[in-house]
Design a protein around this motif. Structure first.
Motif, short mmCIF file in Angstrom:
data_model
loop_
_atom_site.label_atom_id
_atom_site.label_comp_id
_atom_site.label_asym_id
_atom_site.label_seq_id
_atom_site.Cartn_x
_atom_site.Cartn_y
_atom_site.Cartn_z
N GLY A 35 38.50 33.95 42.98
CA GLY A 35 38.19 32.64 43.55
C GLY A 35 38.56 31.51 42.60
O GLY A 35 39.15 30.51 43.00
N ALA A 36 38.22 31.70 41.31
CA ALA A 36 38.52 30.65 40.33
C ALA A 36 40.02 30.41 40.24
O ALA A 36 40.49 29.26 40.13
CB ALA A 36 37.96 31.06 38.97
N THR A 37 40.80 31.48 40.33
CA THR A 37 42.26 31.35 40.23
C THR A 37 42.82 30.68 41.48
O THR A 37 43.70 29.80 41.39
CB THR A 37 42.90 32.74 40.01
N VAL A 43 44.22 26.68 46.58
CA VAL A 43 44.33 27.49 47.80
C VAL A 43 42.93 27.73 48.37
O VAL A 43 42.09 28.37 47.74
CB VAL A 43 45.01 28.85 47.49
N PRO A 44 42.65 27.25 49.58
CA PRO A 44 41.35 27.50 50.19
C PRO A 44 41.15 28.97 50.54
O PRO A 44 42.10 29.63 50.98
CB PRO A 44 41.35 26.64 51.46
N TYR A 45 39.96 29.46 50.32
CA TYR A 45 39.68 30.88 50.57
C TYR A 45 38.25 31.05 51.06
O TYR A 45 37.44 30.13 50.97
CB TYR A 45 39.88 31.69 49.28
N GLU A 46 37.99 32.23 51.60
CA GLU A 46 36.61 32.57 51.94
C GLU A 46 36.24 33.84 51.20
O GLU A 46 37.11 34.64 50.82
CB GLU A 46 36.43 32.76 53.45
N GLU A 47 34.95 34.00 50.97
CA GLU A 47 34.49 35.12 50.16
C GLU A 47 33.39 35.86 50.93
O GLU A 47 32.44 35.25 51.39
CB GLU A 47 33.93 34.56 48.84
N VAL A 48 33.58 37.17 51.08
CA VAL A 48 32.68 37.95 51.93
C VAL A 48 32.34 39.27 51.24
O VAL A 48 33.23 39.94 50.73
CB VAL A 48 33.36 38.26 53.29
N SER A 49 31.05 39.66 51.25
CA SER A 49 30.66 40.98 50.77
C SER A 49 30.44 41.88 51.99
O SER A 49 29.57 41.59 52.82
CB SER A 49 29.38 40.86 49.94
N LEU A 50 31.25 42.94 52.07
CA LEU A 50 31.23 43.77 53.28
C LEU A 50 31.68 45.18 52.92
O LEU A 50 32.79 45.37 52.43
CB LEU A 50 32.20 43.13 54.28
N SER A 51 30.83 46.16 53.15
CA SER A 51 31.14 47.52 52.70
C SER A 51 31.81 48.36 53.80
O SER A 51 31.31 48.42 54.93
CB SER A 51 29.83 48.21 52.27
N VAL A 127 46.24 46.10 41.89
CA VAL A 127 46.32 45.50 40.55
C VAL A 127 45.47 46.32 39.58
O VAL A 127 44.84 47.31 39.97
CB VAL A 127 45.88 44.01 40.57
N GLY A 128 45.47 45.91 38.31
CA GLY A 128 44.74 46.67 37.29
C GLY A 128 43.23 46.60 37.48
O GLY A 128 42.70 45.76 38.23
N LEU A 129 42.56 47.48 36.76
CA LEU A 129 41.10 47.58 36.84
C LEU A 129 40.43 46.23 36.57
O LEU A 129 40.69 45.61 35.52
CB LEU A 129 40.64 48.62 35.82
N ASN A 130 39.63 45.78 37.50
CA ASN A 130 38.86 44.53 37.39
C ASN A 130 39.73 43.28 37.37
O ASN A 130 39.22 42.19 37.12
CB ASN A 130 37.96 44.52 36.14
N ASN A 131 41.04 43.42 37.61
CA ASN A 131 41.94 42.28 37.40
C ASN A 131 42.08 41.43 38.67
O ASN A 131 43.16 41.33 39.26
CB ASN A 131 43.31 42.76 36.91
N SER A 132 40.98 40.83 39.06
CA SER A 132 41.03 40.01 40.28
C SER A 132 41.84 38.73 40.06
O SER A 132 42.31 38.11 41.01
CB SER A 132 39.62 39.70 40.80
N THR A 133 42.03 38.35 38.79
CA THR A 133 42.90 37.21 38.51
C THR A 133 44.31 37.49 39.00
O THR A 133 44.94 36.67 39.70
CB THR A 133 42.94 36.92 36.98
N ASN A 134 44.84 38.66 38.63
CA ASN A 134 46.20 39.01 39.07
C ASN A 134 46.29 39.14 40.59
O ASN A 134 47.32 38.81 41.19
CB ASN A 134 46.65 40.32 38.40
N ALA A 135 45.22 39.62 41.20
CA ALA A 135 45.21 39.72 42.67
C ALA A 135 45.40 38.33 43.27
O ALA A 135 46.17 38.15 44.23
CB ALA A 135 43.91 40.34 43.15
N ALA A 136 44.72 37.35 42.70
CA ALA A 136 44.83 35.99 43.23
C ALA A 136 46.23 35.42 42.98
O ALA A 136 46.80 34.76 43.85
CB ALA A 136 43.77 35.10 42.60
N ILE A 137 46.78 35.69 41.79
CA ILE A 137 48.13 35.17 41.50
C ILE A 137 49.13 35.80 42.46
O ILE A 137 50.02 35.13 42.99
CB ILE A 137 48.51 35.42 40.03
#
Ligand code: RP5
Length: 177
Positions: A35-37, A43-51, A127-137
């Motif tokens: 989200g921060a990235t 870039v507008p986004y939405e954030e959802v927790s859903l299993s 992407v790499g482990l925990n690398n949500s930054t790269n996912a956003a890029i």
């Protein structure tokens, strides 16, 4: 709250173009870098927790309306037997970027393999482990293919790496002189 769609849906500065989905509220901190990235690139986004495992029907319903809401890319993070990114990819033709999350007895090896080892025909860009930054890029790079303003921001972003490297090299040679 971990079992259904989160009430926290953040359409930041306009209609969301990216959905950031994660399997549990316990993933929220790791996924917050996505989200921060996205915010950094405007870039507008939405954030959802859903299993996927705990609420499969709700997940299918949520994914089924993403296209009509003009979401272009999904970022999906999960840990353990991480079904979420693959389940989303099975339900949509939108590009899905998977973020394996560490934790549990195998500390992320399980989620890395679960997300990367998709069967032919149902890709998840992992992407790499925990690398949500790269996912956003990567999400921004996908959007930038048809968005010249974003493409320009990306070019500047990548250029900054080059300039920082050149500056640090210059500092080093200054220190040696
Ligand atoms: C996965 O199980 C989630 O993505 C999370 O990483 C992990 C643990 O979930 P909780 O038990 O903390 O809800 O499905």
């Amino acid at each position: 709250m971990s079992q259904g769609r989160s009430s926290q849906v953040d359409g930041r500065s306009g209609r969301p173009r990216v959905a950031v989905v994660y399997g549990s509220p316990s993933d929220a901190q790791t996924m917050s870098k996505a989200g921060a990235t996205l915010e950094r690139f405007g870039v507008p986004y939405e954030e959802v927790s859903l299993s996927a495992h705990r609420a499969p029907r709700t997940l299918a319903e949520y994914v089924g309306q993403l296209k009509s809401r003009e979401i272009s890319v999904v970022i999906a993070g999960a840990g353990l037997a991480a079904a979420l990114p693959g389940a989303i990819a099975a339900l949509t033709t939108l590009p899905v970027i998977g973020v394996p999350i560490s934790g549990g007895a195998l500390d992320g090896m399980d989620s890395m393999l679960a997300i990367a080892q998709m069967p032919p025909g149902v890709p998840v860009a992992t992407v790499g482990l925990n690398n949500s930054t790269n996912a956003a890029i990567l999400a921004v790079q996908i959007l930038a293919v048809s968005d010249p303003d974003l493409a320009l921001k990306l070019a500047t972003f990548k250029d900054d790496f080059e300039q920082a490297a050149a500056a640090s090299l210059a500092d080093l040679s200054g220190a040696r002189a």
